[in-house]
Design a protein around this motif. Structure first.
Motif, mmCIF file in Angstrom:
data_model
loop_
_atom_site.group_PDB
_atom_site.id
_atom_site.type_symbol
_atom_site.label_atom_id
_atom_site.label_comp_id
_atom_site.label_asym_id
_atom_site.label_seq_id
_atom_site.Cartn_x
_atom_site.Cartn_y
_atom_site.Cartn_z
ATOM 1 N N SER A 144 -1.902 -8.422 1.162
ATOM 2 C CA SER A 144 -2.233 -7.210 0.398
ATOM 3 C C SER A 144 -3.217 -7.482 -0.734
ATOM 4 O O SER A 144 -3.869 -6.554 -1.224
ATOM 5 C CB SER A 144 -0.955 -6.574 -0.170
ATOM 6 N N ASP A 154 -4.527 -3.348 5.695
ATOM 7 C CA ASP A 154 -3.608 -2.212 5.778
ATOM 8 C C ASP A 154 -3.835 -1.418 7.055
ATOM 9 O O ASP A 154 -2.878 -1.034 7.746
ATOM 10 C CB ASP A 154 -3.783 -1.319 4.545
ATOM 11 N N PHE A 161 0.825 -1.212 0.000
ATOM 12 C CA PHE A 161 0.000 0.000 0.000
ATOM 13 C C PHE A 161 0.866 1.273 0.000
ATOM 14 O O PHE A 161 0.473 2.306 0.530
ATOM 15 C CB PHE A 161 -0.984 -0.012 1.177
#
Length: 614
Positions: free
Chosen positions: A179, A562, A21
């Motif tokens: 992710s 995240d 991210f």
């Protein structure tokens, strides 16, 4: 029609912080980031660095990127060593007492041993006696691109005395898998068990006490070799750990080693499997923890590293500016060693659309060429001209004559005098050939140092950040370029260069790597904007609309990960001794293989690939 490999997840760690991210990317260009973009980056860093004061941003800036090697790595002023010493008594023989169990198995001919009882002996040495005496020294290279101060990958799982490089691999691959915003079991439900490829490596192996150094030095230090040092030091272990402890893979695997081009070599393997239909998912990456005294001494002996005295001499100062040790394409003295782990998840375009995976870009090809004959094995040659030019030819074929001009180069940019001349000439000549007046060039090793095997992954992670926040990272460790570089058709960025919202002005990037021994690799990466234009042309607007609907939930899951890891909830994937299969857990037929732990069957090919010959 050839399948398009697309990037659907990425993660890792380097001197700038966590890759996923774009956290590490934001650290590189923090000067131009907005507060709402900086706040989560600093929060995440504070948790990785275990800071009590999460608002001490200056500390976080000072203790990331290239800096003086800190004591958490090793003591630069007190590096342990041994000195060979020859001793001879003046007059009488040398006499000493020791424990019987400490005697060498093979006694020197000039030793006489008397048993004193109680496990002790008296030793008389006639003539000379050679000994190794403990010593220490201050290392001449004190700059390194270390992980953020306080970060320790071993804390997040049962590392079982594993080398640091493998600990980084576990953290990096776990970060990449999370992710995606897709559970790995969900991915497996849509593919056959062997339609996964994992290609990951280190360039030099694991060389700390739990790996190669411990293996080589055990006998010399009077210790014993352990059962883990030999296998865990091998360069393919990052891939092996992903397969065996993280994703339960029976697919293709390997470690393609190409010195400093190792990451791109493995990226080439992964995308090749996807393009050929051998795999639908490829996990590509690398991990390296080379900030060790022995590794530094080895590269220093080659004249490859920037020594403190050399950096100070360039600046005309008495003290070395460690923060500015790496200066690609400027007056420089050598590279700065770094540590990192970078992993990327790729899928074929059809599977990515089916799962609603977030697409960060596409990798149409990576080119590898050797240097042909040359005088020195470590010097650069002609191969890198071929790899860069091939990438640009492909970019021209895909993007058109004007589109190829909307690209930039992420240079290998090691900060050695030889690299600045040779690589600038390569990039400049290719820019001329494709009628590019000012081809933007960046060199992220100015901040991240040279992490050896994963270095190309550092470049790729930074490139993906450009297509989120719009800035090509500048080489801010210098104020001017060296006079001997070639840049008539280049724009070597000394400041962060804005290239439009979401980096829309850049349709592609050429990642360039040059490795010792003539290992050259260059890869073309296309922006997500271009990737979606290609996918819409292939699948149509309706299919893309369906994909975007699926992608909403995937993005939400990824965002939740995240936010959690940014707040310090670090959940590393590591399964030791679970879901283990033996021979009795599979069934083989003439059509395929069923495995107990997999929903789908592995199907054999039913066509003869050599039918024209049979």
């Amino acid at each position: 029609m050839q399948k398009l490999p697309v990037i659907v997840g990425f993660g890792g760690i380097n001197a700038a912080g966590r890759s996923s991210f774009h956290h590490a990317y934001r650290r590189l260009v923090h000067e131009v980031m907005k507060e709402e973009e900086l706040a989560p980056m600093f929060e995440g860093l504070s948790k990785l660095m275990k800071l009590e004061d999460a608002n001490d941003r200056q500390y976080m800036l000072d203790h990331t990127l290239i800096r003086k090697i800190e004591s958490q790595t090793f003591d630069i002023n007190n590096v342990k060593t041994h000195r060979k010493t020859s001793m001879k008594a003046e007059g009488e023989a040398i006499k000493f007492e020791t424990r019987k169990r400490q005697l060498p198995e093979t006694l020197p001919e000039n030793w006489k041993v008397e048993d004193l009882g109680g496990g002790k002996v008296s030793v008389t040495v006639e003539g000379e006696m050679e000994v190794l005496t403990q010593d220490s020294y201050k290392i001449a290279v004190t700059s390194g691109a270390q992980l953020p101060t306080g970060f320790d990958p071993a804390e997040f799982y049962s590392s079982r005395n594993q080398p640091k490089g493998l600990q980084l691999a576990v953290f990096g691959a776990s970060d990449a898998l999370h992710s995606m915003g897709l559970d790995w079991d969900t991915v497996l439900e849509h593919i056959e068990p062997d339609e996964v490829s994992v290609y990951a490596a280190s360039a030099i192996g694991q060389l700390d006490d739990f790996g190669g150094r411990g293996l080589a030095q055990a006998g010399l230090k009077g210790g014993r070799v352990t059962s883990k040092q030999m296998p865990l030091m091998l360069t393919q272990m990052p891939a092996d750990f992903v397969n065996s402890y993280m994703i339960n893979s029976v697919g293709s695997t390997g470690a393609n080693i190409g010195a400093c081009a190792t990451f791109l070599y493995n990226l080439r393997q992964g995308i090749g499997d996807i393009q050929a239909g051998r795999a639908r998912v490829a996990i590509v990456g690398g991990a390296e923890a080379p900030i060790e005294p022995e590794v530094i001494e080895g590269f220093k002996a080659m004249g490859a590293l920037a020594e403190d005295a050399q950096i100070a001499a360039i600046d005309g100062t008495e003290e070395c500016d460690n923060r500015r040790a790496s200066r690609p394409f400027a007056e420089n003295a050598g590279f700065t060693i770094g540590e990192a782990a970078q992993f990327f998840i790729l899928m074929d375009d059809e599977l990515a659309l089916e799962l609603g995976a977030t697409i960060y870009g596409a990798v149409p090809d990576v080119y590898v060429n050797a240097d042909a004959n040359k005088k020195s094995i470590s010097s650069p040659g002609v191969g890198n001209y071929l790899t860069v030019a091939k990438c640009m030819a492909l970019a021209k074929n895909i993007l058109g004559e004007e589109g190829v001009k909307q690209t930039y180069a992420s240079a290998h940019g090691t900060s050695t005098p030889q690299n600045r001349v040779t690589e600038s000439h390569i990039l400049n000549e290719v820019a001329k050939a494709f009628s590019i007046e000012k081809w933007p060039v960046c060199g992220v090793k100015a901040y991240l140092g040279h992490s050896l095997g994963p270095a190309g992954g550092d470049q790729l992670a930074a490139a993906l950040g450009v297509w989120e926040y719009g800035y090509i990272p500048g080489i801010k460790t210098t104020e001017k370029l060296a006079e001997d570089i070639y840049d008539s058709n280049l724009e070597i960025c000394l400041d962060h260069k804005f290239v439009g919202d979401k980096g829309e002005q850049m349709k592609g990037v050429v990642l360039n790597s040059k490795g010792f021994g003539g290992n050259n690799a260059s890869g073309l990466v296309l922006s997500p904007h271009v990737a979606f234009e290609m996918l819409e042309k292939k699948y149509g607007a309706e299919r893309l609309a369906d994909y975007r609907a699926k992608n909403e939930s995937v993005k939400a899951t990824a965002k939740a990960y995240d936010e959690a890891i940014t707040k310090g909830d670090i959940n590393v994937i590591y399964h030791f001794g679970t879901e283990v299969m033996q021979g009795e857990d599979l069934k083989i037929t003439s059509e395929g293989i069923s495995l107990d732990k997999f929903k789908n069957q592995l199907n054999f090919d039913t066509e003869n690939p050599y039918s024209e010959y049979c």
